[in-house]
Motif scaffolding. Structure first.
Motif, PDB file in Angstrom:
ATOM      1  N   PHE A 242       0.726  -1.003  -0.227  1.00  0.00           N
ATOM      2  CA  PHE A 242      -0.177   0.018  -0.103  1.00  0.00           C
ATOM      3  C   PHE A 242       1.139   1.083   0.089  1.00  0.00           C
ATOM      4  N   VAL A 243       0.492   2.266  -1.113  1.00  0.00           N
ATOM      5  CA  VAL A 243       1.282   4.297  -1.001  1.00  0.00           C
ATOM      6  C   VAL A 243       0.301   4.341  -0.810  1.00  0.00           C
ATOM      7  N   GLY A 244       0.101   5.351   0.499  1.00  0.00           N
ATOM      8  CA  GLY A 244      -0.929   6.626   0.188  1.00  0.00           C
ATOM      9  C   GLY A 244      -0.410   8.138   0.333  1.00  0.00           C
ATOM     10  N   ALA A 245      -1.636   8.906   0.342  1.00  0.00           N
ATOM     11  CA  ALA A 245      -0.892  10.157   0.182  1.00  0.00           C
ATOM     12  C   ALA A 245      -1.170  10.952   0.838  1.00  0.00           C
ATOM     13  N   LEU A 246      -1.470  11.661   1.556  1.00  0.00           N
ATOM     14  CA  LEU A 246      -2.746  13.069   2.463  1.00  0.00           C
ATOM     15  C   LEU A 246      -3.008  14.035   1.235  1.00  0.00           C
ATOM     16  N   GLY A 247      -3.704  14.552   1.103  1.00  0.00           N
ATOM     17  CA  GLY A 247      -4.123  16.328   0.015  1.00  0.00           C
ATOM     18  C   GLY A 247      -4.822  16.165  -1.021  1.00  0.00           C
ATOM     19  N   SER A 248      -5.275  17.425  -0.996  1.00  0.00           N
ATOM     20  CA  SER A 248      -6.117  17.424  -1.723  1.00  0.00           C
ATOM     21  C   SER A 248      -6.231  17.477  -3.333  1.00  0.00           C
ATOM     22  N   ARG A 249      -7.440  16.761  -4.192  1.00  0.00           N
ATOM     23  CA  ARG A 249      -6.929  16.843  -5.311  1.00  0.00           C
ATOM     24  C   ARG A 249      -6.688  17.538  -6.201  1.00  0.00           C
ATOM     25  N   GLU A 266       3.883   5.174 -15.695  1.00  0.00           N
ATOM     26  CA  GLU A 266       2.472   5.687 -15.362  1.00  0.00           C
ATOM     27  C   GLU A 266       2.045   3.878 -14.421  1.00  0.00           C
ATOM     28  N   GLU A 267       3.162   3.355 -14.474  1.00  0.00           N
ATOM     29  CA  GLU A 267       1.566   1.911 -13.841  1.00  0.00           C
ATOM     30  C   GLU A 267       2.297   1.728 -12.506  1.00  0.00           C
ATOM     31  N   SER A 268       3.615   2.849 -11.994  1.00  0.00           N
ATOM     32  CA  SER A 268       3.721   2.946 -10.451  1.00  0.00           C
ATOM     33  C   SER A 268       2.582   3.322 -10.049  1.00  0.00           C
ATOM     34  N   LEU A 269       2.590   4.790 -10.912  1.00  0.00           N
ATOM     35  CA  LEU A 269       1.741   6.061 -10.151  1.00  0.00           C
ATOM     36  C   LEU A 269      -0.078   5.546 -10.194  1.00  0.00           C
ATOM     37  N   ALA A 270      -0.466   4.548 -11.223  1.00  0.00           N
ATOM     38  CA  ALA A 270      -1.312   3.742 -11.135  1.00  0.00           C
ATOM     39  C   ALA A 270      -1.209   2.975  -9.384  1.00  0.00           C
ATOM     40  N   ARG A 271      -0.730   3.379  -8.998  1.00  0.00           N
ATOM     41  CA  ARG A 271      -0.153   2.130  -8.157  1.00  0.00           C
ATOM     42  C   ARG A 271      -0.797   3.485  -6.434  1.00  0.00           C
ATOM     43  N   LEU A 272      -0.253   4.989  -6.066  1.00  0.00           N
ATOM     44  CA  LEU A 272      -0.327   5.690  -5.480  1.00  0.00           C
ATOM     45  C   LEU A 272      -2.085   6.237  -5.239  1.00  0.00           C
ATOM     46  N   ARG A 273      -3.019   5.877  -3.992  1.00  0.00           N
ATOM     47  CA  ARG A 273      -3.089   5.780  -3.073  1.00  0.00           C
ATOM     48  C   ARG A 273      -4.003   7.129  -3.012  1.00  0.00           C
ATOM     49  N   SER A 274      -4.430   8.637  -3.581  1.00  0.00           N
ATOM     50  CA  SER A 274      -4.097   9.582  -3.164  1.00  0.00           C
ATOM     51  C   SER A 274      -5.312  10.043  -3.681  1.00  0.00           C
ATOM     52  N   PRO A 275      -5.886  11.287  -3.705  1.00  0.00           N
ATOM     53  CA  PRO A 275      -5.974  11.328  -2.035  1.00  0.00           C
ATOM     54  C   PRO A 275      -5.829   9.472  -0.603  1.00  0.00           C
ATOM     55  N   VAL A 276      -5.536   9.413  -0.058  1.00  0.00           N
ATOM     56  CA  VAL A 276      -6.034   8.832   0.568  1.00  0.00           C
ATOM     57  C   VAL A 276      -6.659   8.401   2.003  1.00  0.00           C
ATOM     58  N   GLY A 277      -7.735   7.394   1.182  1.00  0.00           N
ATOM     59  CA  GLY A 277      -8.200   6.813   2.606  1.00  0.00           C
ATOM     60  C   GLY A 277      -9.719   6.517   1.578  1.00  0.00           C
ATOM     61  N   LEU A 296      -6.667   0.339   3.686  1.00  0.00           N
ATOM     62  CA  LEU A 296      -5.838  -0.276   4.398  1.00  0.00           C
ATOM     63  C   LEU A 296      -6.495  -1.809   4.123  1.00  0.00           C
ATOM     64  N   VAL A 297      -7.660  -2.040   4.895  1.00  0.00           N
ATOM     65  CA  VAL A 297      -8.390  -2.917   5.206  1.00  0.00           C
ATOM     66  C   VAL A 297      -8.505  -3.544   3.967  1.00  0.00           C
ATOM     67  N   ALA A 298      -9.029  -2.908   3.707  1.00  0.00           N
ATOM     68  CA  ALA A 298      -9.977  -2.765   1.895  1.00  0.00           C
ATOM     69  C   ALA A 298      -9.289  -3.105   1.331  1.00  0.00           C
ATOM     70  N   VAL A 299      -7.568  -3.007   0.774  1.00  0.00           N
ATOM     71  CA  VAL A 299      -6.687  -3.451  -0.190  1.00  0.00           C
ATOM     72  C   VAL A 299      -6.290  -4.848   0.148  1.00  0.00           C
ATOM     73  N   ARG A 300      -6.190  -4.871   1.767  1.00  0.00           N
ATOM     74  CA  ARG A 300      -5.888  -5.968   2.250  1.00  0.00           C
ATOM     75  C   ARG A 300      -6.433  -7.044   2.147  1.00  0.00           C
ATOM     76  N   HIS A 301      -7.321  -7.090   2.157  1.00  0.00           N
ATOM     77  CA  HIS A 301      -8.806  -8.329   1.982  1.00  0.00           C
ATOM     78  C   HIS A 301      -9.144  -8.466   0.588  1.00  0.00           C
ATOM     79  N   GLY A 302      -9.082  -7.413  -0.526  1.00  0.00           N
ATOM     80  CA  GLY A 302      -9.766  -6.934  -2.477  1.00  0.00           C
ATOM     81  C   GLY A 302     -11.271  -6.968  -1.601  1.00  0.00           C
TER      82      GLY A 302
END
Length: 378
Positions: A242-249, A266-277, A296-302
């Motif tokens: 999981f890679v997430g980052a806080l912030g506005s759109r 781009e394939e790496s950027l697609a993994r970024l969860r932002s805005p996180v949550g 985090l829980v949703a990603v961990r368990h699908g």
């Protein structure tokens, strides 16, 4: 005999390592019996690996169900505690009466109960020390194996109020939490009491020098380009969970542009969860932390992140081979190997080991080894 008041313990761990969660209490008891869920069929409140233990004075910790069969398992554990003879029992839904012992959710489960032994204590101590181990035990002619692994890591970058809340809920979920920030006036243990460690360093430099694995989660909370861009560039180059980052759109769009300038594909950027949550509507640091933890829980368990009331799919994900779910097997890839134990150089317990469970030997922890991998006659 029925339990009195169940002992309460702060927090809990991810579902694959209940025994590690119980280890410190079990090691403090002079004798105990521990019950483990070794098989689940259909819908059940707790998955394979859930554990409950009974101490010398009848105290109980842990759980093997949502309360449906706890009393019967408690009685069985008391019998094993008195006799020292391991036991294996099945519990399922009863159509006869709603008050009969059974799982009202309609599923069934098998529970193996074992008494404490020197080898079990050695395995618990190793697990408590953060050493990945595999254990093996026998009940009624069947042999079961289980891997106990160190907790996954949660790396929180940015020593802000949100980080304190994220560290607290991350620890509650069973992560080993590190908070890192380059500013010593903000990155102090006093400000982040829930974190296992607080590091004063530039985030990207700390991450570059830190071992991670596919179970590691990174949450960046600084929303300051001079911190965010270098650490996210490093994080997105690694196979993290999981890679997430806080912030506005708006911040997110600017961040993506800067990361592209740094050459992040781009394939790496697609993994970024932002805005996180997840979209929960909250605004406070605590509410934001719940939102991040939910993702985090949703990603961990699908999980879908949708309300269960809006879905018709099964509540619990179907477990695959030997009670191990695919996301769990993926999380385990890259985890440290089990340390060799004397006499187990080939990974198989030798004849000199008369007690079970046993620390298995050299090589990696069996990634599909859960209690529930039953061998031998039924």
């Amino acid at each position: 005999m029925r339990p009195g008041r169940a002992a309460t313990r702060p927090g809990r761990v991810p579902e694959e390592d209940w025994m590690r969660d119980l280890a410190s209490t079990l090691l403090s008891w002079d004798r105990f019996a521990v019950a483990s869920v070794v098989a689940v069929r259909g819908s059940a409140p707790r998955p394979v690996g859930a554990a409950m233990a009974v101490g010398p004075s009848g105290e109980v910790i842990g759980s093997v169900s949502g309360g449906c069969v706890e009393a019967e398992v408690y009685d069985l554990a008391c019998q094993v505690l008195a006799s020292g003879v391991p036991a294996l029992a099945s519990f399922g839904y009863s159509d006869d009466t709603a008050f009969a012992v059974g799982l009202t959710c309609g599923g069934s489960l098998d529970v193996a109960v074992q008494r404490d032994s020197p080898s079990l204590r050695a395995a618990l101590q190793a697990s408590s020390d953060g050493v990945p181990v595999s254990v093996r035990f026998e009940a009624e002619g069947r042999v079961f194996t289980e891997s106990w692994l160190p907790p996954p890591r949660l790396l929180v970058f940015g020593a802000i109020d949100h980080a304190a809340a994220v560290a607290e809920i991350g620890r509650f979920l069973g992560y080993h939490v590190t908070v890192c920030d380059a500013r010593p006036v903000f990155a102090t243990p006093e400000r982040f009491p829930a974190a296992h460690s607080v590091v004063v360093d530039w985030p990207h430099r700390y991450l570059a020098s830190t071992r991670t694995d596919p179970s590691t989660a990174v949450v960046v909370l600084t929303h300051d380009p001079k911190f965010d861009i270098p650490v996210l560039t490093e994080a997105l180059s690694r196979p993290l969970a999981f890679v997430g980052a806080l912030g506005s759109r708006r911040t997110h769009l600017e961040r993506l542009a800067r990361l592209r300038e740094e050459g992040v594909p781009e394939e790496s950027l697609a993994r970024l969860r932002s805005p996180v949550g997840l979209d929960l509507g909250g605004r406070t640091p605590a509410e934001t932390a719940v939102s991040i933890a939910a993702e985090l829980v949703a990603v961990r368990h699908g999980g879908s992140g949708l309300p269960l009331s809006a879905l018709s799919t099964p509540i619990h994900r179907t477990l695959e081979s030997h009670g191990t779910d695919l996301p769990q097997r993926r999380r385990h890839e890259g985890r440290p190997a089990a340390l060799p134990a004397p006499g187990h150089t080939d990974g198989v317990p030798g004849p000199q080991c008369g007690q079970v469970p046993l620390l298995l030997g050299a090589g990696e922890v069996p990634r599909d080894a859960r209690v529930g991998l039953g061998l031998g006659r039924r």
